[in-house]
Scaffold this motif. Structure first.
Motif, short mmCIF file in Angstrom:
data_model
loop_
_atom_site.label_atom_id
_atom_site.label_comp_id
_atom_site.label_asym_id
_atom_site.label_seq_id
_atom_site.Cartn_x
_atom_site.Cartn_y
_atom_site.Cartn_z
N TYR A 650 28.14 45.26 43.26
CA TYR A 650 30.35 46.32 44.24
C TYR A 650 29.62 45.96 45.95
O TYR A 650 28.73 45.34 46.13
N THR A 707 34.70 47.30 45.29
CA THR A 707 35.73 46.28 44.08
C THR A 707 33.92 46.34 43.75
O THR A 707 32.94 46.02 43.92
N ARG A 709 32.24 44.22 39.97
CA ARG A 709 32.34 43.69 39.29
C ARG A 709 31.60 43.05 38.39
O ARG A 709 30.09 43.06 39.05
N SER A 720 36.65 42.37 36.80
CA SER A 720 36.58 43.47 38.31
C SER A 720 37.36 44.48 38.02
O SER A 720 38.35 44.41 37.39
#
Length: 736
Positions: A650, A707, A709, A720
């Motif tokens: 992340y 984010t 992923r 993601s």
């Protein structure tokens, strides 16, 4: 021998059997009635069509359509509007009741609706209007194309380019008279209106009802036969935005205006100044003002700029000749009167008016000083000042001045500069307005206080391959007070969540009711009820959400509990164009990230964070808000050892006025790892990450994007998801 039978038959003769004579068919009667109308014989056409409808009240001609439509036309041509309206209304209902529909008959009914009639026939009229729109593009006859162009031209200003592109085959800039329609244009229009329904808790589409109410009003007040839309620009703006906050006719032609503008040698009649209006929508945005001017060739109004409120004859650039200065003086005085009126209504014109008024006052002061000097035999004015006498006739002459050393030019140059400035500033104002003002605005919730609800949604994949959507929401307890501050308050929050298919047809609806007690004093709690759940999505879908806060009052009998009072606040939200999660592999799939918060960061909470956490739907937070990011993974692949292997990384970024910056670099604390590798035995699993923002140094709000992923190490597939917050500075208190 001739036998004349010229008398009436006796009763005995009347009883004789006479062979049946086949009368004309209903279709041929309609055809004959249409021909009589074309010949200018409406009374005869009405009698024939009335007779045909008496025999078949739902008569429809294959060639000409509904007989009731032509009967109404006959009454209309005979100057009997009430009979025409009654024929269209009755004929349409008769066809409607037997499951038939005639577009021209429906259109005629809708066009003759009055506001009073609409109030009594609102739901029926909306159904007729929706059915009429649904037939756009399905009928290629010239009559239907003309009808469709008018209806779509009324709606086009409300629609985004992408929505309009599904309806017409040309670009928006193409003249409506040249539009042709996509084959499924009607379905696209009906779908578009379904997507605007602001109150998903009800079965009705209140926004469409509001639009039809506006349409009836503008047809009565802003009709324009010359336009394809049949309404002028005022009507189109009214359809978009509703009634303005203020609507004023500009009135600047007083005695002084006639004296200073309409002068000898200035070829400007009063008719050259168009009737004009200003409409203010400053309750929507400060940039929301519209000028309208009457067209020279009709009674229709078009959108205008300030320069267009004056005849082109006055705004044209002139030389410093006596004639040019004479015309420029009249233009100056017209500008002063017009901008004085405009400045009363919107600040956008205040600076221009001040500039014009100051210059005009200087000219008048110089003229007064010059007249005084002439009477006393004094000097001719200050150094560098020049003057010219303009005009002719008693009371018509004026003296105009320039003094470059003091920054004052002759009126010819000043007027030219102000015309150029007005053109530039009005163009910029239109650009600001187009950016700030919505394409369409509903007033349905204007009179209702808003409930400050925060909401998030998350999609999950159920074992049967369908997508489940969780709607979690909350509101600060202190914002739920209905009485005086500090007093306890009882209320009930009713929430409705509706799920629609890709064409905005209702699929399912779920509701919840949540009693809330706000404590005395300062109540810092965040009220976050259990999420609402909507299941079974397999294709693209949309969500509509509605909340209402109702006051709860104590009942007379304690055993009855509290009774529901009036609705005091509302909130609505939409989540459009959600895609279902992929039901099967190959490739890893991921749910949305669900945001939760922990009651504390004690060892007990950290030992079982998912069990202790509660949903956190709010957008803003402080650095000491403990956040848990939870998500599910699906379709993980097995390796050679029959185990799954995947990595989770992340990245958190914060955006300030200076741009985006990374908040985490490398491994942070045990609570905030940037990457980890996992292994397991199940193809679907649930993961959670504790996000700690407490160490971030900040002195201004930051937009934070996190984010997450996931990479399937067996196949290399990656997926993601993003989640966003607003991180408040340390000094800021409160969360929402």
């Amino acid at each position: 021998m001739l036998l004349c039978l010229c008398t009436a038959p006796s009763s005995a003769q009347a009883q004789l059997d006479i062979p049946d004579v086949q009368g004309p068919s209903g279709a041929s009667q309609v055809e004959a009635g249409v021909e009589l109308l074309r010949e200018g014989r409406p009374a005869d056409a009405a009698a024939l069509l009335r007779s045909a409808l008496d025999a078949d009240s739902a008569l429809v001609s294959p060639a000409h359509g509904a007989a009731a439509y032509w009967l109404g036309r006959a009454y209309q041509q005979a100057d009997q509007p009430e009979k025409a309206r009654s024929a269209w209304r009755t004929g349409l209902r008769t066809l409607w009741n037997v499951g038939r529909f005639d577009a021209r008959l429906a259109d005629a009914y809708l066009r003759r609706l009055t506001p009073e009639q609409l109030r009594g026939e609102r739901l029926y009229a909306v159904d007729v209007y929706r059915s009429l729109l649904g037939r756009v593009g399905t009928d290629t006859s010239e009559a239907m194309r003309s009808l469709s162009r008018r209806r779509v031209a009324q709606m086009a200003p409300l629609m985004a380019d992408s929505a309009l592109a599904r309806v017409i085959q040309q670009d928006r800039s193409t003249a409506p008279a040249e539009w042709t329609f996509e084959p499924d244009a009607g379905a696209a229009l009906v779908e578009w209106w379904r997507g605007l329904d602001p109150l998903p808790a009800t079965d009705a589409n209140e926004r469409l009802e509001e639009h039809l109410t506006r349409l009836v009003r503008v047809r009565q007040n802003f009709a324009c036969a010359e336009r394809v839309s049949a309404i002028d620009d005022r009507g189109l703006v009214h359809l978009r935005l509703g009634s303005p906050y203020k609507q004023r006719s500009l009135n600047y032609e007083d005695g002084e205006f006639f004296k200073e503008v309409y002068r000898f040698g200035v070829n400007v009649p009063p008719s050259s100044f168009p009737k004009s209006e200003i409409w203010l929508y400053t309750h929507i945005d400060e940039s929301g003002f519209y000028l309208f001017a009457e067209e020279s060739t009709s009674d229709c109004f078009r959108q205008a700029k300030a320069n267009e409120l004056m005849p082109r004859y006055l705004t044209r650039q002139r030389a410093d000749t006596e004639r040019g200065l004479n015309i420029a003086y009249s233009a100056l005085m017209a500008m002063r009167a017009i901008y004085r009126e405009l400045a009363l209504f919107h600040i956008n014109f205040s600076t221009r008016y001040s500039k014009i008024a100051n210059y005009a006052s200087w000219q008048e002061m110089q003229a007064t000083a010059a007249r005084a000097a002439e009477r006393s035999g004094g000097g001719s004015g200050s150094a560098g000042q020049r003057s010219t006498k303009v005009g002719a006739g008693v009371g018509q002459t004026r003296r105009v001045f320039s003094n470059p050393s003091m920054g004052y030019d002759y009126p010819t140059r000043f007027v030219s500069r102000m015309v150029t400035r007005a053109e530039r500033e009005d163009r910029e104002a239109v650009e600001r307005r187009e950016e700030a003002m919505p394409r369409q605005h509903t007033a349905l919730l204007d009179e209702t206080a808003r409930l400050p609800v925060s909401v998030r949604t998350a999609r999950f994949l159920d074992p049967d391959g369908t997508t489940r959507t969780e709607v979690y929401w909350g509101v600060p307890a202190d914002r739920l007070r209905l009485g005086e501050a500090g007093a306890p308050a009882s209320s009930l929050i009713a929430v409705s969540a509706a799920q629609y298919d890709d064409e905005h047809r209702l699929l399912q609806r779920t509701r919840g009711r949540y009693p809330v007690e706000v404590q005395t004093g300062t109540d810092t709690r965040m009220i976050v009820p259990s999420p609402l759940t909507l299941e079974g999505a397999t294709g693209r879908y949309h969500l509509g959400l509605q909340w209402g806060q109702y006051q709860l009052w104590a009942s007379d009998s304690p055993s009855e509990g509290k009774r529901m009072g009036p609705k005091r606040r509302v909130a609505t939200a939409r989540v459009d164009s959600l895609e279902p999660l992929r039901a099967e592999g190959p490739g890893v799939e991921m749910s949305d990230v669900k945001v939760l918060t922990l009651p504390d960061t004690s060892a007990q909470s950290l030992a079982r964070p998912a069990e202790q956490a509660t949903p956190y739907p709010f957008r803003t937070l402080t650095g000491d808000t403990p956040l848990l990011l939870s998500f599910e993974l699906y379709h993980l692949a097995y390796g050679a050892d029959d185990r799954t292997r995947y990595s989770i990384a992340y990245e958190a970024k914060g955006e300030t006025k200076r741009g985006w910056t990374k908040l985490f670099r490398g491994t942070d604390t045990q609570r905030t790892s940037t990457e980890m590798t996992m292994a397991g035995t199940d193809r679907r699993t649930t993961e959670a990450i504790l996000l700690d923002l407490s160490e971030i140094q900040r002195d201004e709000p930051q937009d934070v994007r996190v984010t997450v992923r996931v990479t399937d190490e067996v196949t290399g597939a990656t997926v993601s998801r993003d989640i966003e917050f607003v991180l408040r500075p340390r000094a800021a208190e409160g969360t929402q």
